[in-house]
Design an enzyme around this catalytic site. Structure first.
Site, PDB file in Angstrom:
ATOM      1  N   LYS A 115     -62.188 -32.259  25.029  1.00  0.00           N
ATOM      2  CA  LYS A 115     -63.488 -32.207  24.338  1.00  0.00           C
ATOM      3  C   LYS A 115     -63.809 -30.810  23.845  1.00  0.00           C
ATOM      4  O   LYS A 115     -64.420 -30.651  22.793  1.00  0.00           O
ATOM      5  CB  LYS A 115     -64.608 -32.718  25.249  1.00  0.00           C
ATOM      6  CG  LYS A 115     -64.551 -34.222  25.442  1.00  0.00           C
ATOM      7  CD  LYS A 115     -65.854 -34.801  25.930  1.00  0.00           C
ATOM      8  CE  LYS A 115     -65.776 -36.319  25.944  1.00  0.00           C
ATOM      9  NZ  LYS A 115     -66.868 -36.948  26.663  1.00  0.00           N
ATOM     10  N   LYS A 207     -56.774 -43.329  22.201  1.00  0.00           N
ATOM     11  CA  LYS A 207     -57.769 -44.179  22.869  1.00  0.00           C
ATOM     12  C   LYS A 207     -58.850 -44.612  21.876  1.00  0.00           C
ATOM     13  O   LYS A 207     -59.238 -43.834  21.019  1.00  0.00           O
ATOM     14  CB  LYS A 207     -58.387 -43.316  23.984  1.00  0.00           C
ATOM     15  CG  LYS A 207     -59.147 -44.030  25.030  1.00  0.00           C
ATOM     16  CD  LYS A 207     -59.678 -43.046  26.050  1.00  0.00           C
ATOM     17  CE  LYS A 207     -60.716 -42.137  25.454  1.00  0.00           C
ATOM     18  NZ  LYS A 207     -61.422 -41.284  26.380  1.00  0.00           N
ATOM     19  N   LYS A 210     -65.745 -43.468  20.811  1.00  0.00           N
ATOM     20  CA  LYS A 210     -67.011 -43.458  20.071  1.00  0.00           C
ATOM     21  C   LYS A 210     -66.977 -42.452  18.946  1.00  0.00           C
ATOM     22  O   LYS A 210     -67.681 -42.594  17.955  1.00  0.00           O
ATOM     23  CB  LYS A 210     -68.156 -43.035  21.010  1.00  0.00           C
ATOM     24  CG  LYS A 210     -68.493 -44.010  22.101  1.00  0.00           C
ATOM     25  CD  LYS A 210     -69.466 -43.359  23.087  1.00  0.00           C
ATOM     26  CE  LYS A 210     -69.776 -44.299  24.235  1.00  0.00           C
ATOM     27  NZ  LYS A 210     -70.435 -43.635  25.356  1.00  0.00           N
TER      28      LYS A 210
END
Ligand code: TYM
Length: 344
Positions: A115, A207, A210
């Site tokens: 992230k 993956k 969102k």
């Protein structure tokens, strides 16, 4: 307060675009566990603000995740549904855990590395210490089981490390105050079934997420039937028909992903799906998968929309849930403070 023997805790971030991965990896499991466990489900808004959120959007996302919980079948009267920021003890215990966890442990967290990306200097301190807050969420309720997708596995290992270090650092006081050998449980992750890691529909090596800029990469819980069918039709695949053994899926990530999704939606296994669709081309399998996805997701989507329009009801559910969560949380914090030597 005695240690519960079968308490479930889990959380979902209100960061928009709730998708099929969240549903199959987590929310559908939350629903099933209500039969056998005492469950606490949390909309983790304190986690969401580790990266900047538009305040108005955040408020509506909190309601949207709550609506998804209820629409999927979570019963807020029998179990607890609340949002994290209404129970201040989450942040309070997270601070204690910031002082228990080691820098080295947090530095190893792969999700932080992903992230924060290359610009680590510019990541928030909250993003770095995020897993201690997650440990606090779980251990505030001394939860024994945590249903999550595969991507949360490392955070749950860290939760156990924090619990073990706390139990060890304060063992004499834990015994002195009548809590037995250890205060916090060794929480068990529940990461089971054919869809613990749902992959992007555009790239079987990534993956479903969102934040993927391509909306075609995921099926959102807010998508209508036509959109769901279109996204499955456009899902990337290879040109071969489906294999007839699960082993043969290993080298075919896109096929493996779609078979896993079908298995999870139909409550069966990949082997069951291949027993039926093995050797069939995608031109047969994809429409069947689209029908199944629409059949399972459309009612949830409709109920979510209805609930989102009933803002006051959703807010009342969260308020009532927070009150019940708080009554457990304050008790834990009182005991933790006593153990670590604060005046209470
Ligand atoms: P979050 O909000 O990213 O995701 C919510 C849940 O969905 C699962 N999930 C997936 N499962 C399968 N395939 C996917 N592609 C996929 N994407 C997401 C996640 O594993 C998760 O179970 N840190 C957590 C939230 C959290 C939490 C907690 C969870 C905060 N405190 C305490 C459990 C216990 C998170 O960011 O989940």
């Amino acid at each position: 307060m005695s240690q519960p023997s079968n308490r479930v805790f889990s959380g979902v971030q209100p960061t928009g675009n709730l998708h099929l991965g969240n549903y199959l990896g987590a929310i559908s499991k939350f629903v099933a566990l209500q039969e056998s466990h005492e469950c606490i489900y949390c909309v983790v808004d304190l986690h969401a603000v580790t990266v900047w959120q538009d305040p108005e959007k955040l408020r509506s996302n909190i309601r949207e995740v709550t609506a998804a919980f209820l629409a999927a079948g979570i019963d807020p009267d029998k179990h607890i549904v609340f949002n994290q920021s209404q129970v201040a003890e989450h942040a309070e215990l997270a601070w204690i855990f910031n002082c228990v966890a080691r820098m080295g442990w947090l530095s190893r967290m792969t999700q932080f590395k992903e992230k924060a990306g290359k610009d680590r200097e510019n990541a928030s301190v909250g993003l770095f210490s995020y897993p201690t807050l997650m440990a606090a969420d779980i251990l505030l309720y001394r939860a024994t089981h945590v249903p999550v997708g595969d991507d949360q596995k490392q955070h749950l290992e860290l939760t156990r490390d924090i619990a073990a270090k706390f139990n060890n650092d304060f063992s004499a006081l834990i015994t002195k105050y009548g809590h037995g050998e250890s205060y916090f449980p060794m929480t068990k992750p529940l990461i089971e079934g054919p869809a613990t890691r749902v992959m992007s529909l555009r790239d079987g090596s990534k993956k479903m997420s969102k934040s993927d800029p391509s909306d075609l990469s995921r099926i959102n819980l807010a998508d209508d039937a036509d959109t769901i069918a279109k996204k499955i039709r456009k899902a990337k695949t290879d040109p071969e028909p489906l294999p007839d053994t699960v082993d043969a899926l290993k080298s075919r990530p896109e096929a493996d992903n779609l078979v896993g999704i079908y298995a999870a939606l139909s409550n069966s296994s990949k082997a069951d799906v291949l027993a039926h669709y093995g050797n069939e081309p995608f031109s047969v399998f994809k429409p069947a998968l689209a029908d199944l996805a629409v059949e399972k997701l459309a009612p949830i989507n409709a109920e979510m929309r209805r609930l989102i329009s009933e803002e006051e009801h959703v807010d009342a559910v969260l308020r009532q849930g927070a009150e019940r969560a708080r009554s457990i949380a304050t008790e834990t914090m009182k005991e933790v403070k006593e153990i670590i030597g604060f005046l209470t």
